[in-house]
Design a protein around this motif. Structure first.
Motif, short mmCIF file in Angstrom:
data_model
loop_
_atom_site.label_atom_id
_atom_site.label_comp_id
_atom_site.label_asym_id
_atom_site.label_seq_id
_atom_site.Cartn_x
_atom_site.Cartn_y
_atom_site.Cartn_z
N GLY A 147 -9.74 -12.67 3.25
CA GLY A 147 -8.49 -12.07 3.60
C GLY A 147 -8.30 -10.70 2.78
N GLN A 148 -9.12 -10.50 1.72
CA GLN A 148 -8.62 -9.28 1.01
C GLN A 148 -9.84 -8.17 1.26
OE1 GLN A 148 -6.25 -8.30 -0.61
NE2 GLN A 148 -7.28 -6.36 -1.26
N GLN A 149 -9.81 -7.52 2.37
CA GLN A 149 -10.65 -6.67 2.54
C GLN A 149 -10.49 -4.91 2.28
OE1 GLN A 149 -13.65 -7.77 4.02
NE2 GLN A 149 -12.69 -9.71 3.89
N GLU A 150 -9.30 -4.85 1.68
CA GLU A 150 -8.74 -3.41 1.44
C GLU A 150 -9.70 -3.00 0.16
OE1 GLU A 150 -4.68 -2.47 1.43
OE2 GLU A 150 -4.10 -3.71 2.94
N ASP A 151 -9.95 -1.68 0.13
CA ASP A 151 -10.50 -1.06 -1.00
C ASP A 151 -9.28 -1.01 -2.42
OD1 ASP A 151 -12.87 -0.46 0.35
OD2 ASP A 151 -12.03 1.27 1.26
N ASN A 152 -9.85 -1.17 -3.40
CA ASN A 152 -8.88 -0.65 -4.59
C ASN A 152 -8.47 0.82 -4.39
OD1 ASN A 152 -10.89 -2.80 -6.54
ND2 ASN A 152 -9.01 -3.16 -5.74
N SER A 153 -7.21 0.99 -4.74
CA SER A 153 -6.56 2.34 -4.61
C SER A 153 -6.22 2.67 -5.95
CB SER A 153 -5.77 2.50 -3.58
OG SER A 153 -4.65 1.69 -3.78
N TRP A 154 -6.33 3.95 -6.45
CA TRP A 154 -6.00 4.50 -7.77
C TRP A 154 -5.46 6.04 -7.24
CZ3 TRP A 154 -7.38 1.45 -11.94
CH2 TRP A 154 -8.46 0.35 -11.66
N GLN A 155 -4.12 6.12 -7.96
CA GLN A 155 -3.30 7.19 -7.54
C GLN A 155 -2.76 8.12 -8.69
OE1 GLN A 155 -0.17 5.69 -4.87
NE2 GLN A 155 -1.61 6.13 -2.97
N ALA A 156 -2.60 9.40 -8.50
CA ALA A 156 -2.11 10.31 -9.44
C ALA A 156 -1.35 11.12 -8.77
CB ALA A 156 -3.39 11.02 -10.36
N PHE A 157 0.05 11.65 -9.22
CA PHE A 157 0.52 12.91 -8.68
C PHE A 157 -0.10 14.26 -9.07
CE2 PHE A 157 4.55 10.20 -9.37
CZ PHE A 157 4.78 10.26 -7.83
N TYR A 175 -5.43 7.99 -13.35
CA TYR A 175 -5.22 7.33 -12.15
C TYR A 175 -4.79 5.87 -12.22
CZ TYR A 175 -7.10 11.21 -9.47
OH TYR A 175 -7.24 12.35 -8.75
N LEU A 176 -3.50 5.51 -11.80
CA LEU A 176 -3.16 4.18 -11.94
C LEU A 176 -3.64 3.26 -10.69
CD1 LEU A 176 0.37 5.27 -13.21
CD2 LEU A 176 -1.64 4.52 -14.55
N PRO A 177 -3.81 2.08 -10.86
CA PRO A 177 -4.03 1.32 -9.90
C PRO A 177 -2.75 1.06 -8.84
CG PRO A 177 -3.61 -0.24 -11.93
CD PRO A 177 -3.71 1.39 -12.13
N MET A 188 -6.58 -3.20 -15.35
CA MET A 188 -7.86 -3.13 -14.47
C MET A 188 -8.32 -1.40 -14.90
SD MET A 188 -6.57 -3.84 -10.67
CE MET A 188 -8.13 -3.13 -9.75
N GLU A 189 -9.63 -1.40 -14.78
CA GLU A 189 -10.22 -0.15 -14.99
C GLU A 189 -10.84 0.27 -13.80
OE1 GLU A 189 -12.95 -0.15 -18.60
OE2 GLU A 189 -11.13 -0.58 -19.76
N MET A 190 -10.78 1.50 -13.49
CA MET A 190 -11.55 2.05 -12.45
C MET A 190 -12.96 2.03 -12.55
SD MET A 190 -11.65 5.89 -10.78
CE MET A 190 -9.95 6.24 -10.73
#
Length: 231
Positions: A147-157, A175-177, A188-190
């Motif tokens: 049920g967990q198919q989404e990719d990990n996402s990492w974001q920065a402004f 970049y933050l998870p 977590m580490e990218m």
């Protein structure tokens, strides 16, 4: 004997040269293009999304336009991500959304993944409108649970000053998870060797102090996105 010794020494020296690894030759280039918005073919690599998918009224477009003569007098092109942010929701919508006023452009999944493990920074050459945008890197999901198919996402402004070209450099460790736009408090580490996509998005709210915010039009010009090795 002296002749045999000379042949042996020459062979030994050749073997040593063959086994000597030149580190500079083995290292990848100091920068690598990830996306280059220099032709309309680039549009095929992206798709748009917005709150309109959930009953909102925001809209976005992505196009490639000529930017005039560049270096050496050659014509160049840039991508233009633009649209309108609205906080309104379609009356009678079956979707129950907590917030509206967002648009984004996301790359289609790479054919497999790209390996940026040799790089430490993402650079974007942009011309903006004074708004704060969000750069997202998607990596292969390390946890393949049911049920967990989404990719990990990492974001920065990314704050983009108005009207002038600007190269934003974001260290990958900045970049933050995140989970569906919210930063999650986990250790977590990218994994930069398993990147499957990227996106740029904009919200009517949030951002950094001093940046333009609120509903209304937005416009971001994009020349290229590169990976850099700065150390």
């Amino acid at each position: 004997m002296s002749r045999l010794r000379a042949i042996w020494q020459a062979s030994l020296n050749a073997t040593k040269r063959a086994l000597t690894w030149n580190i500079e030759d083995l290292m990848p280039p100091s920068e690598r293009y990830v996306f280059n918005f220099n032709s309309k073919e680039e549009l095929k690599r992206w798709h748009l999304y917005s709150d309109s998918e959930y009953g909102g009224l925001s809209s976005a477009s992505l196009e490639i336009k000529d930017a005039g003569a560049g270096l050496c007098g050659m014509l160049s092109a840039v991508g233009i991500f633009s649209g309108n942010l609205s906080s309104e929701v379609t009356e009678g919508s079956r979707w129950r959304i907590n917030r509206s006023g967002f648009c984004g452009m996301r790359s289609k999944k790479f054919d497999g993944f790209i390996d940026l493990d040799s790089y430490d920074t993402l650079a974007l050459r942009l011309k903006g409108d004074g708004r704060c945008y969000i750069s997202t890197i998607y990596t292969e999901n390390w946890v393949n649970s049911p049920g967990q198919q989404e990719d990990n996402s990492w974001q920065a402004f990314v704050f983009v000053p108005k009207d002038n070209w600007y190269i934003a450099k974001i260290p990958l460790d900045r970049y933050l998870p995140t989970w569906r736009g919210n930063v999650i408090d986990v250790k977590m580490e990218m994994n930069p060797s398993r990147i499957v996509g990227m996106s740029l998005s904009v919200n009517a709210g949030g951002g950094i102090p001093g940046a333009k915010s609120g509903t209304g039009d937005f416009r971001l010009e994009i020349d290229w996105i590169k990976a850099l090795r700065t150390q």
